[in-house]
Write a protein that holds these residues in place. Structure first.
Motif, PDB file in Angstrom:
ATOM      1  N   PRO A   1       0.837  -1.197   0.000  1.00  0.00           N
ATOM      2  CA  PRO A   1       0.000   0.000   0.000  1.00  0.00           C
ATOM      3  C   PRO A   1       0.878   1.255   0.000  1.00  0.00           C
ATOM      4  O   PRO A   1       1.896   1.309   0.705  1.00  0.00           O
ATOM      5  CB  PRO A   1      -0.780  -0.128   1.316  1.00  0.00           C
ATOM      6  CG  PRO A   1      -0.838  -1.600   1.566  1.00  0.00           C
ATOM      7  CD  PRO A   1       0.490  -2.134   1.077  1.00  0.00           C
ATOM      8  N   GLY A   2       0.496   2.226  -0.797  1.00  0.00           N
ATOM      9  CA  GLY A   2       1.326   3.419  -0.978  1.00  0.00           C
ATOM     10  C   GLY A   2       1.990   3.408  -2.340  1.00  0.00           C
ATOM     11  O   GLY A   2       2.375   4.454  -2.848  1.00  0.00           O
ATOM     12  N   VAL A   3       2.103   2.194  -2.925  1.00  0.00           N
ATOM     13  CA  VAL A   3       2.558   2.098  -4.317  1.00  0.00           C
ATOM     14  C   VAL A   3       1.308   2.102  -5.183  1.00  0.00           C
ATOM     15  O   VAL A   3       0.446   1.231  -5.037  1.00  0.00           O
ATOM     16  CB  VAL A   3       3.369   0.806  -4.574  1.00  0.00           C
ATOM     17  CG1 VAL A   3       3.802   0.733  -6.043  1.00  0.00           C
ATOM     18  CG2 VAL A   3       4.561   0.726  -3.647  1.00  0.00           C
ATOM     19  N   VAL A   4       1.174   3.111  -6.014  1.00  0.00           N
ATOM     20  CA  VAL A   4      -0.001   3.230  -6.882  1.00  0.00           C
ATOM     21  C   VAL A   4       0.467   3.451  -8.316  1.00  0.00           C
ATOM     22  O   VAL A   4       1.617   3.832  -8.542  1.00  0.00           O
ATOM     23  CB  VAL A   4      -0.915   4.401  -6.459  1.00  0.00           C
ATOM     24  CG1 VAL A   4      -1.499   4.156  -5.084  1.00  0.00           C
ATOM     25  CG2 VAL A   4      -0.177   5.736  -6.482  1.00  0.00           C
ATOM     26  N   SER A   5      -0.433   3.221  -9.252  1.00  0.00           N
ATOM     27  CA  SER A   5      -0.068   3.536 -10.630  1.00  0.00           C
ATOM     28  C   SER A   5      -0.050   5.057 -10.773  1.00  0.00           C
ATOM     29  O   SER A   5      -0.760   5.763 -10.042  1.00  0.00           O
ATOM     30  CB  SER A   5      -1.060   2.905 -11.608  1.00  0.00           C
ATOM     31  OG  SER A   5      -2.252   3.634 -11.649  1.00  0.00           O
TER      32      SER A   5
ATOM     33  N   ALA B   1       4.287   6.630  -7.241  1.00  0.00           N
ATOM     34  CA  ALA B   1       3.379   6.624  -8.398  1.00  0.00           C
ATOM     35  C   ALA B   1       4.184   6.117  -9.578  1.00  0.00           C
ATOM     36  O   ALA B   1       5.126   6.773 -10.017  1.00  0.00           O
ATOM     37  CB  ALA B   1       2.856   8.028  -8.663  1.00  0.00           C
ATOM     38  N   VAL B   2       3.814   4.922 -10.075  1.00  0.00           N
ATOM     39  CA  VAL B   2       4.672   4.266 -11.054  1.00  0.00           C
ATOM     40  C   VAL B   2       3.887   3.813 -12.283  1.00  0.00           C
ATOM     41  O   VAL B   2       2.753   3.336 -12.164  1.00  0.00           O
ATOM     42  CB  VAL B   2       5.425   3.075 -10.385  1.00  0.00           C
ATOM     43  CG1 VAL B   2       4.465   2.039  -9.816  1.00  0.00           C
ATOM     44  CG2 VAL B   2       6.400   2.412 -11.339  1.00  0.00           C
ATOM     45  N   GLY B   3       4.466   4.009 -13.451  1.00  0.00           N
ATOM     46  CA  GLY B   3       3.792   3.592 -14.681  1.00  0.00           C
ATOM     47  C   GLY B   3       4.782   3.363 -15.798  1.00  0.00           C
ATOM     48  O   GLY B   3       5.832   3.999 -15.849  1.00  0.00           O
TER      49      GLY B   3
END
Lengths: 99, 504
Positions: free
Chosen positions: B158-162, B290-292
């Motif tokens: 949790p805390g890692v989002v797209s 925020a990773v994508g």
């Protein structure tokens, strides 16, 4: 609440919902996920296999990571469901059908 | 017009159902309605705009809703146009309708040989249990895209989002998940996400982009054609400098750390081959990542209709008029290939014009959409060049440990995928899926598809998902009970009214 200031938000009156019985403030229009984030909660589910915590991931209803129990209905996507006054949210373990 | 076969079966103008109310869907709706066709826009969101023009929820009373947006003026033009067409009775907007299937009755013959008789099946509201049907003479798929995220150790914390997810929560809910964020991955979306979070009061500790400026420079010729797009990028760069956001190019996230939620990430430099440089690792404390790694088109509805989907790219094939290879079915926007809002607007406009003309029995004159076609050609070239620049690091799978979860729904690890390939002899992603359950969970492989293919060393196959949404079995069982002819073309029918009919 900096994002609220940025958009000059003047929301309608806050209302109360519960998370596992604990009272929580929510704003009209907010999804379950938005209200939980605003309250500093980032995980609300544990996985079926490893019991690992999960919360928002994709934020748009595609990934199903943010599943939660709302008014006794398990497996609801927190990022899609808007809150209504008095809603009872419960953190979800596994499939949500084990209680 | 009296000889038009599509109009013989139902009174009134022909009816076009558009799935999706983002830039492509709205541009198409305005174009088609302007040509005398009745339009129903079916959309999952509660307000039109799609992901690009996602608004703060109405109840939040945002007096400056455009604060987190670009091209707000374009949005206002679309919104006002939609409102006018709705008021005039030419367009019906059905929000909160979650489409799970579009059904085509082959006996209908399609627009060249009679009414296509397309039925759009949706589920209503947040509960998504009440069914609704929309019957139309033609369907336009403007279902958009979603973000691709490749796995790394800790990416399920949790805390890692797209990156797009962080942006959606910010735009729609005016919320952020913490105080300090790292924005990472690759692609143009990272720029507005980083500047948006910074504007919203989040400390952006780093923007980590795996592509380097040299890759961009190599495609400078191809990219120069759209100076507006380059200026947009430069604008973000200036904004990042102004907000003192550290930008690390040719870097990647190798691990996210934390017990029950994110506490830090480790980033590292990449060498010219796209491998992590040993010893370059550094730890950055943060509560949000925020990773994508780019975008993927939504193609589910097209797949069930039997439309040709191109792989790689996983995009719906269309001709110059934005027609798919299935009669009566058009597609526009990200679903036909990722290219951003401006391209979606151009494609939507062309699709709407073409569908309207064909529905009224005319062969459309491409000259009437020459401007949009030119824009479409330029933007497609631009994004094709961009696609070759913004690619994930060539050796990203080397950062994925055997104990890293790859399929988030079924908690399948990379080790299990590697075992399926190495010891059990799986040679394609379908066999990997059958042996490991990767991709069999709630999201039906939307999240793990590219990751499983990459780790297995197989080509990503075009997914075959019977439904675009989970459907209650009761709804499925009752589907088809409404007999042809009971519902007039274009009429919207809900499960509730069906119940009413039974009671009568």
């Amino acid at each position: 609440m900096k994002p609220m200031e940025l958009a000059r938000a003047e929301p309608g009156p806050a209302f109360t919902v519960t998370l596992d019985g604990r009272q929580l403030d929510a704003l009209p229009g907010q999804t379950v996920a938005a209200a939980l984030w605003a309250a500093g909660v980032t995980s609300w589910r544990s996985t079926r296999g490893e019991g690992r915590p999960r919360g928002i991931f994709c934020g748009i209803g595609v990934c199903f990571d943010c599943l939660i129990t709302v008014n006794d209905r398990p497996n609801q996507r927190a990022c899609l469901i808007p809150l209504r006054p008095g809603d009872a949210i419960r953190t979800q373990e596994g499939t949500g059908h084990e209680h | 017009m009296s000889t038009d076969p599509t109009r013989s079966h139902a009174p009134g103008p022909p009816h076009l159902a558009i799935i999706g109310a983002g830039p492509a869907g709205l541009a198409a709706a305005l174009a088609a309605a302007g040509e005398g066709v009745r339009v129903t826009v079916v959309d999952a969101a509660r307000a039109p705009g799609g992901q690009f023009y996602r608004q703060p929820a109405a109840g939040l009373g945002a007096r400056r809703p455009g604060a987190l947006h670009h091209q707000w003026r374009t949005w206002r033009r679309l919104r006002d146009g939609l409102r006018r067409q709705i008021d005039a009775g030419h367009v019906t907007h059905l929000p909160d309708h979650h489409v799970w299937c579009v059904e085509r009755r082959p006996e209908g013959g399609g627009i060249d040989g009679g009414p296509a008789r397309l039925t759009v099946h949706a589920l209503l509201g947040p509960g998504q249990e009440t069914p609704a049907e929309v019957r139309a003479d033609a369907v336009l798929l403007a279902t958009g895209g979603y973000e691709k995220v490749l796995p790394f150790p800790g990416w399920t914390l949790p805390g890692v989002v797209s990156a797009g997810g962080a942006q959606a929560m910010l735009k729609g809910g005016l919320v952020v998940s913490g105080r300090t964020a790292v924005v990472a991955g690759t692609g143009p979306l990272l720029l507005p996400v980083a500047t948006g979070l910074a504007a919203a009061g989040v400390t952006v500790a780093a923007l980590v982009e795996s592509t380097g400026p040299r890759a961009l420079a190599r495609r400078a010729g191809a990219l120069a054609g759209r100076a507006d797009k380059l200026a947009e990028g430069a604008g973000y760069a200036v904004e990042l400098l102004r907000r003192r956001v550290r930008t690390l190019v040719r870097h990647t996230v190798v691990e996210a750390h934390g017990a029950d939620r994110l506490e830090a990430v480790t980033v590292a430099a990449l060498d010219a081959e796209g491998r992590v440089r040993p010893g370059s690792e550094r730890r950055i404390p943060c509560d949000t990542l925020a990773v994508g790694h780019g975008m993927l088109p939504h193609t589910d509805l097209a797949e069930t209709l039997g439309c040709r989907v191109e792989s790689p790219g996983q995009r719906v094939w269309v001709d110059g008029e934005q027609r798919t290879d299935v009669p009566g079915v058009w597609a526009a926007g990200e679903t036909t290939g990722i290219g951003g809002a401006a391209l979606s607007l151009a494609e939507g406009h062309i699709a709407g014009r073409s569908a309207a003309a064909r529905l009224r029995g005319w062969v459309p004159d491409p000259g009437t959409w020459a401007g949009a076609a030119e824009s479409r050609a330029e933007l497609r070239r631009f994004f094709e060049a961009l696609d070759t620049v913004y690619v994930p690091p060539a050796h990203w799978t080397e950062q994925v440990r055997d104990d890293t979860v790859v399929c988030r729904c079924e908690e399948v690890t990379a080790g299990a995928v590697r075992e399926a390939v190495g010891e059990l002899g799986a040679g394609d992603v379908r066999t990997v899926k059958l042996l490991t359950r990767a991709g069999m969970g709630w999201c039906q492989g939307r999240m793990c598809g590219p990751a499983v293919a990459g780790i297995a060393g197989c080509e990503q196959a075009v997914a075959r998902r019977p439904f675009a949404q989970p459907v209650p079995l009761g709804v499925l069982a009752r589907t088809g009970e409404v007999r042809t002819g009971e519902v007039r073309t274009g009429e919207v029918r809900t499960g509730e009214s069906e119940q009413d009919d039974d009671d009568r």
